[in-house]
Scaffold this motif. Sequence first.
Motif, PDB file in Angstrom:
ATOM      1  N   GLY A 151       0.821  -1.202   0.000  1.00 31.77           N
ATOM      2  CA  GLY A 151       0.000   0.000   0.000  1.00 31.77           C
ATOM      3  C   GLY A 151       0.854   1.251   0.000  1.00 31.77           C
ATOM      4  N   SER A 152       0.229   2.390   0.179  1.00 34.30           N
ATOM      5  CA  SER A 152       0.920   3.674   0.107  1.00 34.30           C
ATOM      6  C   SER A 152       1.485   4.120   1.454  1.00 34.30           C
ATOM      7  CB  SER A 152      -0.028   4.751  -0.425  1.00 34.30           C
ATOM      8  OG  SER A 152      -1.155   4.880   0.419  1.00 34.30           O
ATOM      9  N   LEU A 178      14.398  14.877   3.131  1.00 34.17           N
ATOM     10  CA  LEU A 178      14.187  13.449   2.880  1.00 34.17           C
ATOM     11  C   LEU A 178      13.713  13.228   1.446  1.00 34.17           C
ATOM     12  CD1 LEU A 178      13.921  10.476   3.775  1.00 34.17           C
ATOM     13  CD2 LEU A 178      11.622  11.027   4.597  1.00 34.17           C
ATOM     14  N   ASN A 179      12.785  14.069   0.979  1.00 40.18           N
ATOM     15  CA  ASN A 179      12.311  13.962  -0.401  1.00 40.18           C
ATOM     16  C   ASN A 179      13.424  14.271  -1.395  1.00 40.18           C
ATOM     17  OD1 ASN A 179       9.169  13.614  -1.069  1.00 40.18           O
ATOM     18  ND2 ASN A 179       9.385  14.474   0.997  1.00 40.18           N
ATOM     19  N   TYR A 180      14.240  15.263  -1.077  1.00 31.06           N
ATOM     20  CA  TYR A 180      15.338  15.637  -1.975  1.00 31.06           C
ATOM     21  C   TYR A 180      16.306  14.480  -2.184  1.00 31.06           C
ATOM     22  CZ  TYR A 180      19.855  17.588  -3.319  1.00 31.06           C
ATOM     23  OH  TYR A 180      21.060  17.807  -3.936  1.00 31.06           O
ATOM     24  N   ILE A 181      16.804  13.890  -1.103  1.00 29.30           N
ATOM     25  CA  ILE A 181      17.787  12.823  -1.241  1.00 29.30           C
ATOM     26  C   ILE A 181      17.150  11.552  -1.797  1.00 29.30           C
ATOM     27  CG2 ILE A 181      17.547  12.028   1.165  1.00 29.30           C
ATOM     28  CD1 ILE A 181      20.762  12.064  -1.049  1.00 29.30           C
ATOM     29  N   SER A 182      15.884  11.289  -1.476  1.00 33.24           N
ATOM     30  CA  SER A 182      15.205  10.099  -2.004  1.00 33.24           C
ATOM     31  C   SER A 182      15.031  10.208  -3.509  1.00 33.24           C
ATOM     32  CB  SER A 182      13.848   9.918  -1.321  1.00 33.24           C
ATOM     33  OG  SER A 182      14.003   9.709   0.065  1.00 33.24           O
ATOM     34  N   ASP A 183      14.652  11.394  -3.976  1.00 32.23           N
ATOM     35  CA  ASP A 183      14.494  11.612  -5.416  1.00 32.23           C
ATOM     36  C   ASP A 183      15.829  11.441  -6.136  1.00 32.23           C
ATOM     37  OD1 ASP A 183      12.625  12.678  -7.628  1.00 32.23           O
ATOM     38  OD2 ASP A 183      14.340  14.032  -7.782  1.00 32.23           O
ATOM     39  N   MET A 184      16.909  11.941  -5.530  1.00 38.42           N
ATOM     40  CA  MET A 184      18.237  11.807  -6.129  1.00 38.42           C
ATOM     41  C   MET A 184      18.661  10.345  -6.211  1.00 38.42           C
ATOM     42  SD  MET A 184      21.874  13.443  -4.852  1.00 38.42           S
ATOM     43  CE  MET A 184      21.269  15.123  -5.084  1.00 38.42           C
ATOM     44  N   ILE A 185      18.451   9.599  -5.121  1.00 42.58           N
ATOM     45  CA  ILE A 185      18.813   8.176  -5.102  1.00 42.58           C
ATOM     46  C   ILE A 185      18.060   7.420  -6.189  1.00 42.58           C
ATOM     47  CG2 ILE A 185      18.580   6.042  -3.761  1.00 42.58           C
ATOM     48  CD1 ILE A 185      19.172   7.747  -1.254  1.00 42.58           C
ATOM     49  N   ILE A 229      14.502   6.938 -12.649  1.00 43.14           N
ATOM     50  CA  ILE A 229      13.274   7.729 -12.505  1.00 43.14           C
ATOM     51  C   ILE A 229      13.171   8.164 -11.052  1.00 43.14           C
ATOM     52  CG2 ILE A 229      10.753   7.744 -12.730  1.00 43.14           C
ATOM     53  CD1 ILE A 229      11.035   5.399 -14.686  1.00 43.14           C
ATOM     54  N   GLY A 230      12.881   9.439 -10.835  1.00 39.61           N
ATOM     55  CA  GLY A 230      12.773   9.965  -9.482  1.00 39.61           C
ATOM     56  C   GLY A 230      11.493   9.549  -8.788  1.00 39.61           C
ATOM     57  N   LEU A 231      11.183  10.214  -7.704  1.00 44.14           N
ATOM     58  CA  LEU A 231       9.970   9.909  -6.942  1.00 44.14           C
ATOM     59  C   LEU A 231       8.725  10.039  -7.806  1.00 44.14           C
ATOM     60  CD1 LEU A 231      10.681  11.809  -3.597  1.00 44.14           C
ATOM     61  CD2 LEU A 231      10.402   9.330  -3.818  1.00 44.14           C
ATOM     62  N   LYS A 232       7.836   9.065  -7.698  1.00 42.92           N
ATOM     63  CA  LYS A 232       6.566   9.132  -8.429  1.00 42.92           C
ATOM     64  C   LYS A 232       5.554   9.996  -7.696  1.00 42.92           C
ATOM     65  CE  LYS A 232       7.189   4.844 -10.971  1.00 42.92           C
ATOM     66  NZ  LYS A 232       6.585   3.567 -11.423  1.00 42.92           N
ATOM     67  N   GLY A 277       3.899   7.148   0.550  1.00 45.00           N
ATOM     68  CA  GLY A 277       4.400   7.457  -0.788  1.00 45.00           C
ATOM     69  C   GLY A 277       3.874   6.460  -1.800  1.00 45.00           C
ATOM     70  N   HIS A 278       4.416   6.529  -3.009  1.00 48.56           N
ATOM     71  CA  HIS A 278       4.033   5.572  -4.041  1.00 48.56           C
ATOM     72  C   HIS A 278       4.612   4.202  -3.676  1.00 48.56           C
ATOM     73  CE1 HIS A 278       3.688   3.564  -7.932  1.00 48.56           C
ATOM     74  NE2 HIS A 278       2.864   4.543  -8.305  1.00 48.56           N
TER      75      HIS A 278
END
Length: 233
Positions: free
Chosen positions: A118-119, A150-157, A164-167, A206-207
């Motif tokens: 789930g999300s 947290l969103n910044y580094i997660s998108d980069m990873i 593809i970055g964060l959905k 999140g997704h």
Amino acid sequence: MRIHIKFQTQTFPLKYRMMIVSLIKEALQLSSKEYFHKIYASNNKKRPFSFGVYLHDYEIQADVFQVNGYVGVTVASPDPEFMLYFYNGIMSMDEFQYKTFHMSRMKVQMVHTQPVTGSVVKMKTLSPLLIQNKQAKPVLVDEPSFEKELNYISDMILREIRGIGLKQPLRFMNKNMKKVVVKENIHSGNETLFFTAYQGIFLLNGHPEDLEFLSEAGLGFRSSQGFGAVEVI
């Protein structure tokens, strides 16, 4: 995908993260020098793995753990290629030497992971979660910018490893997190660095595909250096 390895040793360093990085590097080089150079060609490249360390039955004396039981190392990755080479390499290593520390491999096993369905997932840290700002200063879990970083580094990873970055943006819900200060020698030499991080249990929204990937690649900064390893519970 994750692998758990048990090692027998008498002593283990308090600042152990670079020892485990060295272990992973040696396993990869034994298995495939080409793949090793692929992921370590640049110091700035994000590596597709995270790891956590567990010590069973130990005492702290000066700057080492005196181990009566064993040292457990869990290595996780969303990349099957990494896991194949790491598994083959670790299986060819009966012994491992790092500076004055010596470990003997006891047992290697694949670990069943809880699927993300789930999300919203409940996670616990296997190694402290490290969140920093652009000035490399720690961001505290109750600061408004914690979720932003947290969103910044997660998108980069995700962009560097998955392509593809964060959905969708992540939402972090602190359930039971404790602040810890980690002392470590990350760079060559004897300089000790201090990292303010968090360990415990939290909810992450999140997704589902992002959550699944990050649960193995690791969350936050320095996930391939012994921070941010998590598991879904």
